[in-house]
Design an enzyme around this catalytic site. Sequence first.
Site, PDB file in Angstrom:
ATOM      1  N   ASP A 102      -7.904  -7.652   0.923  1.00  0.00           N
ATOM      2  CA  ASP A 102      -6.906  -7.879   1.972  1.00  0.00           C
ATOM      3  C   ASP A 102      -7.571  -7.536   3.284  1.00  0.00           C
ATOM      4  O   ASP A 102      -8.451  -6.676   3.337  1.00  0.00           O
ATOM      5  CB  ASP A 102      -5.690  -6.969   1.781  1.00  0.00           C
ATOM      6  CG  ASP A 102      -5.962  -5.547   2.294  1.00  0.00           C
ATOM      7  OD1 ASP A 102      -6.621  -4.787   1.562  1.00  0.00           O
ATOM      8  OD2 ASP A 102      -5.551  -5.224   3.422  1.00  0.00           O
TER       9      ASP A 102
ATOM     10  N   ASP B 276       0.852  -1.187   0.000  1.00  0.00           N
ATOM     11  CA  ASP B 276       0.000   0.000   0.000  1.00  0.00           C
ATOM     12  C   ASP B 276       0.890   1.239   0.000  1.00  0.00           C
ATOM     13  O   ASP B 276       2.122   1.139   0.008  1.00  0.00           O
ATOM     14  CB  ASP B 276      -0.980  -0.036   1.176  1.00  0.00           C
ATOM     15  CG  ASP B 276      -0.261   0.044   2.505  1.00  0.00           C
ATOM     16  OD1 ASP B 276       0.963   0.253   2.521  1.00  0.00           O
ATOM     17  OD2 ASP B 276      -0.925  -0.114   3.540  1.00  0.00           O
TER      18      ASP B 276
ATOM     19  N   CYS C 178      -6.824 -28.120  10.930  1.00  0.00           N
ATOM     20  CA  CYS C 178      -7.999 -28.996  10.948  1.00  0.00           C
ATOM     21  C   CYS C 178      -7.644 -30.445  10.651  1.00  0.00           C
ATOM     22  O   CYS C 178      -8.351 -31.355  11.066  1.00  0.00           O
ATOM     23  CB  CYS C 178      -9.050 -28.478   9.965  1.00  0.00           C
ATOM     24  SG  CYS C 178      -9.844 -26.970  10.570  1.00  0.00           S
TER      25      CYS C 178
ATOM     26  N   CYS D  92      -7.072 -27.614   6.135  1.00  0.00           N
ATOM     27  CA  CYS D  92      -5.819 -26.942   6.501  1.00  0.00           C
ATOM     28  C   CYS D  92      -5.034 -27.823   7.477  1.00  0.00           C
ATOM     29  O   CYS D  92      -5.545 -28.811   7.989  1.00  0.00           O
ATOM     30  CB  CYS D  92      -6.112 -25.577   7.134  1.00  0.00           C
ATOM     31  SG  CYS D  92      -6.636 -25.650   8.859  1.00  0.00           S
TER      32      CYS D  92
ATOM     33  N   HIS E 174      -5.284 -21.524  10.282  1.00  0.00           N
ATOM     34  CA  HIS E 174      -6.605 -21.968   9.857  1.00  0.00           C
ATOM     35  C   HIS E 174      -7.394 -20.811   9.243  1.00  0.00           C
ATOM     36  O   HIS E 174      -8.010 -20.965   8.184  1.00  0.00           O
ATOM     37  CB  HIS E 174      -7.405 -22.567  11.012  1.00  0.00           C
ATOM     38  CG  HIS E 174      -8.862 -22.675  10.698  1.00  0.00           C
ATOM     39  ND1 HIS E 174      -9.372 -23.701   9.924  1.00  0.00           N
ATOM     40  CD2 HIS E 174      -9.901 -21.846  10.973  1.00  0.00           C
ATOM     41  CE1 HIS E 174     -10.677 -23.493   9.760  1.00  0.00           C
ATOM     42  NE2 HIS E 174     -11.025 -22.377  10.385  1.00  0.00           N
TER      43      HIS E 174
ATOM     44  N   CYS F 167     -12.847 -28.263   6.330  1.00  0.00           N
ATOM     45  CA  CYS F 167     -11.567 -27.590   6.088  1.00  0.00           C
ATOM     46  C   CYS F 167     -10.443 -28.618   6.041  1.00  0.00           C
ATOM     47  O   CYS F 167     -10.418 -29.550   6.835  1.00  0.00           O
ATOM     48  CB  CYS F 167     -11.311 -26.583   7.203  1.00  0.00           C
ATOM     49  SG  CYS F 167      -9.767 -25.678   6.999  1.00  0.00           S
TER      50      CYS F 167
END
Lengths: 360, 360
Positions: free
Chosen positions: B253, B73, B296, B293, B322, B291
Amino acid sequence: MTTLHGSIDTPCFMPVGTHATIKGLYPKDVEEAGAQIMLSNTYHLFLRPGMEVIRKAGGLHKFISWKKPILTDSGGYQVFSLALLRKLNDKGVEFQSHIDGSKHLFTPESIIDIQRDLGSDIMMPLDECVHYPCTKDHAEVAMKRTINWAKRSYKHKNEHHGVNPARGQLLFGIVQGATYEGLRNICAKELVDIDFDGFAIGGVSVGEPSNLIYNILRITALVLPVEKPRYAMGIGYPPDILEAIERGIDMFDCVVPTRYGRTGTAFTSLGKVTIRNSPYTEDFRSLDARCSCYTCSNFSRAYLRHLFNAQEMLGLTLLSLHNIYFFLDLTRKAREAIKNNQFSEFKKEFLENYNNSSCV
Amino acid sequence: MTTLHGSIDTPCFMPVGTHATIKGLYPKDVEEAGAQIMLSNTYHLFLRPGMEVIRKAGGLHKFISWKKPILTDSGGYQVFSLALLRKLNDKGVEFQSHIDGSKHLFTPESIIDIQRDLGSDIMMPLDECVHYPCTKDHAEVAMKRTINWAKRSYKHKNEHHGVNPARGQLLFGIVQGATYEGLRNICAKELVDIDFDGFAIGGVSVGEPSNLIYNILRITALVLPVEKPRYAMGIGYPPDILEAIERGIDMFDCVVPTRYGRTGTAFTSLGKVTIRNSPYTEDFRSLDARCSCYTCSNFSRAYLRHLFNAQEMLGLTLLSLHNIYFFLDLTRKAREAIKNNQFSEFKKEFLENYNNSSCV
């Protein structure tokens, strides 16, 4: 050494997961760093999350998602160093939790049952630790109680062998006796007569000078059978580990890698690096040119220093991972050197570099 | 979208690395979770570690060991929200660092130079953000200055194009205009006339109600060319992201995944889980059955709760990972749904489950 969750090459270093986690690190990363086994603390797990939760989770391995062997200590050391208002007698030890003051009783038998439920690959019997310095009389009483408790632990485990899942779990004996050679000798001999799967040397690194530690390790190891693993509890810094290996010790655990990592100190082949120091501001080298851990393969000292300055968690975890790798790598190299019959040379060279911190 | 460090499928979510780190996570794990691009903050990097260090490191990618694209940014938002004693005029903005009070000047030109040195794949021009609520007069002045600065940024980048490594770096325009449709329209049209590589919608999610955010996104997107990426800065929660995608937004974002992760809240397909709550004490299910990930796949709610109770860092990092995965997965599924022409159904089903938190 063979355990329920796989075999272990010795000498080995065991990363410590006090509260069912090796602080700040994913199990996958600790495994990838080369850990063959981790240690966890019965006292802490018993108090939080408590055995009910771990039993229902299906044991400690499942609860924390660790697939390799786990050694659990007996809680003896923590009861003596952390717990409040302990009352000790031959039956066991009553204490208050350091977290919430709740009252509990550990007996040699209950500690075996707890470790059975944890599913530890290697169990430790309840023992009595003493502080340093300690009179010979006091050390002798504690040592004798430790032997008595060891016998009860062994008996209790074996009596339940056929009817509970403890089958296959290993049980070590713990040699106590403070800094007194005679007491250590008696304790080691009495324990060797019991058919333990290995032997730990407890009550070392409790504040006594290095030469006393090395001496106790040496004279105790001389009594212990060569075909069984010997474990120096809570040892130690890299030089201590090498000195202990030279004296016949096979297993080590220490919180130093993660504790130092969290406070910004990295262990390297050229000594310790205090990453917050300003000379590292524009130092784009890795922590250790000889290290191939994730941290050293990807990040510079300048970046790590920045993370600590900005109080970013990533600094703590990257340094902890590097330090764990460093300790694991040290024992990996020691194993190789032993195989090649070059341990003395390896140790000499390592210590020369490590103590020459002017290079860092 | 194609950038110097690879191409990106949209809609996409960009994890935020404010201080040159996505809080608590290894870059390898964020990449493995499916991140195609990350965002970092010029204001923060400029102040700490400072441009000298990052230039010498060879740019931000090398400094932080991130191989995929980076969007930075312009610092505009942070100067208006964090910095002390700012003085704004057409030239630029003078401000004092929130860290040490040191004085600095950002101009549209210096911000382009800083991002050239960072090596950002996508640069943002300096803009003027306003608070919510804000009078139309004030919003108009800020909007006009933003357009003026955008032109200067574009010119400065192009003039230096042949002689500096900025070749290939993309530059977006930022649409301002607060909650005023007319101002947003004017700003968007003026910026579209400049050949930016994409367009950001700034000054949203600064405290205004959701319906105002959605409205501004919708009417602004209508003016922006369809063939160029549109980025809604700082958006948002999962429902916001889906609403924005429906209105033609491509890039997002937000610090929410890591911030919530650190404080013990997980996003799941069935709504938010506050992991410290006692019903999770013996809940051995993963955070989210849908999930896949790392968290998980390996850990239960009971374990995660234990980590938070024991104030263990691992809890923070596992929940952050996660949550990052969850946001990345949401946009991944949105892309798939768009390809299959089923976005409306996907959105409807997602929101039904997500808002039905009684299931969690």
